[in-house]
Design a protein around this motif. Structure first.
Motif, PDB file in Angstrom:
ATOM      1  N   TYR A   1      -0.007   3.568 -10.581  1.00 14.97           N
ATOM      2  CA  TYR A   1      -0.655   4.434  -9.598  1.00 14.97           C
ATOM      3  C   TYR A   1      -0.959   3.659  -8.312  1.00 14.97           C
ATOM      4  CZ  TYR A   1      -1.631   7.756 -13.430  1.00 14.97           C
ATOM      5  OH  TYR A   1      -1.537   8.635 -14.479  1.00 14.97           O
ATOM      6  N   GLY A   2      -1.605   2.517  -8.464  1.00 20.87           N
ATOM      7  CA  GLY A   2      -2.013   1.744  -7.295  1.00 20.87           C
ATOM      8  C   GLY A   2      -0.837   1.260  -6.470  1.00 20.87           C
ATOM      9  N   MET A   3       0.198   0.730  -7.142  1.00 22.42           N
ATOM     10  CA  MET A   3       1.360   0.225  -6.412  1.00 22.42           C
ATOM     11  C   MET A   3       2.123   1.352  -5.743  1.00 22.42           C
ATOM     12  SD  MET A   3       1.295  -3.006  -6.450  1.00 22.42           S
ATOM     13  CE  MET A   3       2.928  -3.345  -5.797  1.00 22.42           C
ATOM     14  N   THR A   4       2.147   2.546  -6.356  1.00 22.81           N
ATOM     15  CA  THR A   4       2.821   3.686  -5.722  1.00 22.81           C
ATOM     16  C   THR A   4       2.130   4.083  -4.437  1.00 22.81           C
ATOM     17  OG1 THR A   4       3.549   4.526  -7.886  1.00 22.81           O
ATOM     18  CG2 THR A   4       3.575   6.066  -6.047  1.00 22.81           C
ATOM     19  N   TYR A   5       0.807   4.194  -4.472  1.00 24.96           N
ATOM     20  CA  TYR A   5       0.070   4.533  -3.248  1.00 24.96           C
ATOM     21  C   TYR A   5       0.268   3.453  -2.177  1.00 24.96           C
ATOM     22  CZ  TYR A   5      -2.458   8.324  -5.630  1.00 24.96           C
ATOM     23  OH  TYR A   5      -2.792   9.485  -6.294  1.00 24.96           O
ATOM     24  N   ALA A   6       0.283   2.189  -2.605  1.00 25.84           N
ATOM     25  CA  ALA A   6       0.456   1.095  -1.653  1.00 25.84           C
ATOM     26  C   ALA A   6       1.839   1.127  -1.020  1.00 25.84           C
ATOM     27  CB  ALA A   6       0.229  -0.254  -2.346  1.00 25.84           C
ATOM     28  N   VAL A   7       2.878   1.302  -1.851  1.00 26.52           N
ATOM     29  CA  VAL A   7       4.243   1.284  -1.337  1.00 26.52           C
ATOM     30  C   VAL A   7       4.488   2.469  -0.412  1.00 26.52           C
ATOM     31  CG1 VAL A   7       6.673   1.528  -2.012  1.00 26.52           C
ATOM     32  CG2 VAL A   7       5.202  -0.084  -3.211  1.00 26.52           C
ATOM     33  N   LEU A   8       3.946   3.650  -0.749  1.00 20.42           N
ATOM     34  CA  LEU A   8       4.102   4.811   0.126  1.00 20.42           C
ATOM     35  C   LEU A   8       3.490   4.545   1.501  1.00 20.42           C
ATOM     36  CD1 LEU A   8       3.372   7.885  -2.174  1.00 20.42           C
ATOM     37  CD2 LEU A   8       5.538   7.300  -1.076  1.00 20.42           C
ATOM     38  N   ALA A   9       2.324   3.922   1.500  1.00 22.26           N
ATOM     39  CA  ALA A   9       1.662   3.632   2.774  1.00 22.26           C
ATOM     40  C   ALA A   9       2.435   2.583   3.571  1.00 22.26           C
ATOM     41  CB  ALA A   9       0.241   3.153   2.514  1.00 22.26           C
TER      42      ALA A   9
END
Length: 457
Positions: A64-72
């Motif tokens: 979850y955290g890495m997905t939000y980070a990569v999208l940003a």
């Protein structure tokens, strides 16, 4: 690159909160793992805790955290309603805590609440991702193509301003943009990520249904099909697709063709569906599905390992070792599944979670974290030692569980291997944490030099 630009490639508070909770959960899970391998009589007491914390408290929260980070970072996408992200964080961690409490108190009612939260979390995640993408598309429609091109050029110019060499800008584009050689495989990976998320939704609902219909207040075992969909669909599938995004960016060239990746993806998904539904009533279909999943893992691992020597020329030594080790574990797991290893057995699960995925987290971390966090480990030599310790620990634990299940004459050897392997695996994880907690922050010009160092363009 000015300080404002530097801040734009650092993860925000929401991804950081998910990642911090993931590491906190894994810390507890690792400590429980050490207790269990040193004192086997504690397996019955803490086994369910360990089984919940590692896939859902550790890896799911990290995803979850890495997905939000990569999208940003890659697309500049942020949640249109930030409160929804924090709501998902609370729901995801509450699900883990409630299920742990249910296991401790042997409470069926508490388990139902935990499973409801665990089912709601991926649904909120999907809603958040879709709302972010749709909001971005609406915004893009209001901007002309020329303006978008100008904006993209300005972002890159900001990164390489003040006379910075273009190689830094190219490295930025490779990791956080979409160079031509990754576009086809990115599309395959995006489709696979969606399938993996749907697997998690299906698994969560599948686990919840019996609990809702169970009028007794006892504690029951999760359906095997739900566990399989969670472990080999959601977690393993996401890892396969994330590696498909990252591996060519690390290498700087196309490491696998789109059609080759599609074949592996089809094998994985068809095998997953067949094995999950086969568990309900057809052992033959189930076994065929499991073997197909094994073929998929073997397929990806062989392609990746064949290019590893050239692909990892410019990654830090710990990352190179971790990537080699993780895909060797993936290959061993794939071949073992083809030849009949139970995917939910302890040897298989430790090959999956500890050998393959956790090693890959270390490999991704030592290359990716310095770029987005502006921080590097205190010592790359210590990091290299940490990775080797982790790999040896994973070998000992997987081998120990295999001997424990297959050879009654080797029980004492198996327990020694488990004790040593568990301590090594936990120790390596704590060293990994400390290397980042006490890591060295570096200034703008130092961060640019890291891009140059890791670039092979």
């Amino acid at each position: 690159m000015n300080e404002q630009t530097l801040s734009t490639i650092r993860i925000g508070k929401l991804p950081a909160a998910f990642i911090c909770l993931a590491f906190l959960n894994f810390t507890v899970g690792a400590l429980l793992g050490v207790i269990m391998v040193l004192e086997p009589s504690a397996w019955g007491q803490y086994g369910s805790f360990h089984a919940e914390l590692n896939p859902f408290g550790w890896l799911s929260m990290l995803i979850y955290g890495m997905t939000y980070a990569v999208l940003a970072i890659i697309a500049g996408l942020t949640l249109p309603w930030p409160v929804m992200g924090w709501l998902q964080l609370i729901v995801a961690e509450a699900g883990v805590v409630l299920i742990l409490g249910a296991a401790q108190m042997f409470s069926g009612s508490l388990l139902r609440y935990g499973l409801e939260f665990q089912a709601l979390s991926p649904l909120l995640f999907m809603v958040n991702i879709l709302s972010t993408v749709f909001a971005s598309r609406r915004k893009q429609k209001q901007v002309s193509a020329r303006d978008r091109a100008t904006d993209a050029a300005q972002r890159l110019a900001n990164f390489v301003n003040h006379g910075t060499e273009i190689s830094s800008g190219q490295m930025f584009e490779r990791f956080f943009g979409r160079p031509d050689f990754v576009k086809a495989t990115d599309r395959v990976a995006q489709k696979g990520t969606e399938l993996a998320l749907f697997c998690f939704l299906a698994a969560a609902v599948w686990a919840l249904m019996p609990a809702l219909h169970d009028k007794a207040n006892g504690f029951y075992a999760m359906p095997s099909a739900s566990v399989l969909l969670s472990y080999y669909g959601w977690i393993a599938g996401t890892v396969l697709m994330v590696s498909l995004h990252l591996y060519p960016r690390y290498a700087g060239f196309r490491v696998i063709k789109a059609w080759q990746a599609q074949i592996g993806q089809i094998l994985w998904f068809v095998g997953l569906v067949a094995s999950a539904f086969g568990m309900v009533g057809s052992p033959l279909i189930m076994q065929t599905g499991i073997q197909t999943i094994g073929v998929s893992f073997t397929w990806f691992a062989l392609f990746y390992l064949a290019k590893m020597r050239h692909a990892c020329k410019h990654t830090p030594a710990p990352s190179t070792i971790a990537w080699w080790g993780s895909w060797i574990f993936a290959l061993i797991l794939g071949v073992s599944l083809v030849f009949g290893l139970n995917p939910l057995s302890l040897p298989a699960l430790h090959l999956l979670f500890l050998g393959w995925i956790t090693s890959l987290v270390y490999g991704v971390g030592y290359t990716f974290f310095p770029i987005i966090l502006g921080r590097e480990p205190t010592s790359m030599r210590a990091a290299t030692i940490q990775v080797w310790i982790a790999l040896v620990g994973a070998v000992f634990m997987s081998g120990g569980f295999y001997l424990l299940e297959k050879d009654s004459a080797m029980q004492s050897v198996a327990r020694v291997l488990l004790a040593v392997g568990g301590c090594l695996a936990a120790f390596s994880f704590f060293v990994f944490l400390l290397l980042w907690i006490f890591g060295n922050k570096f200034e703008t010009h130092d961060q640019i030099s890291r891009f140059d160092q890791y670039s092979n363009v």
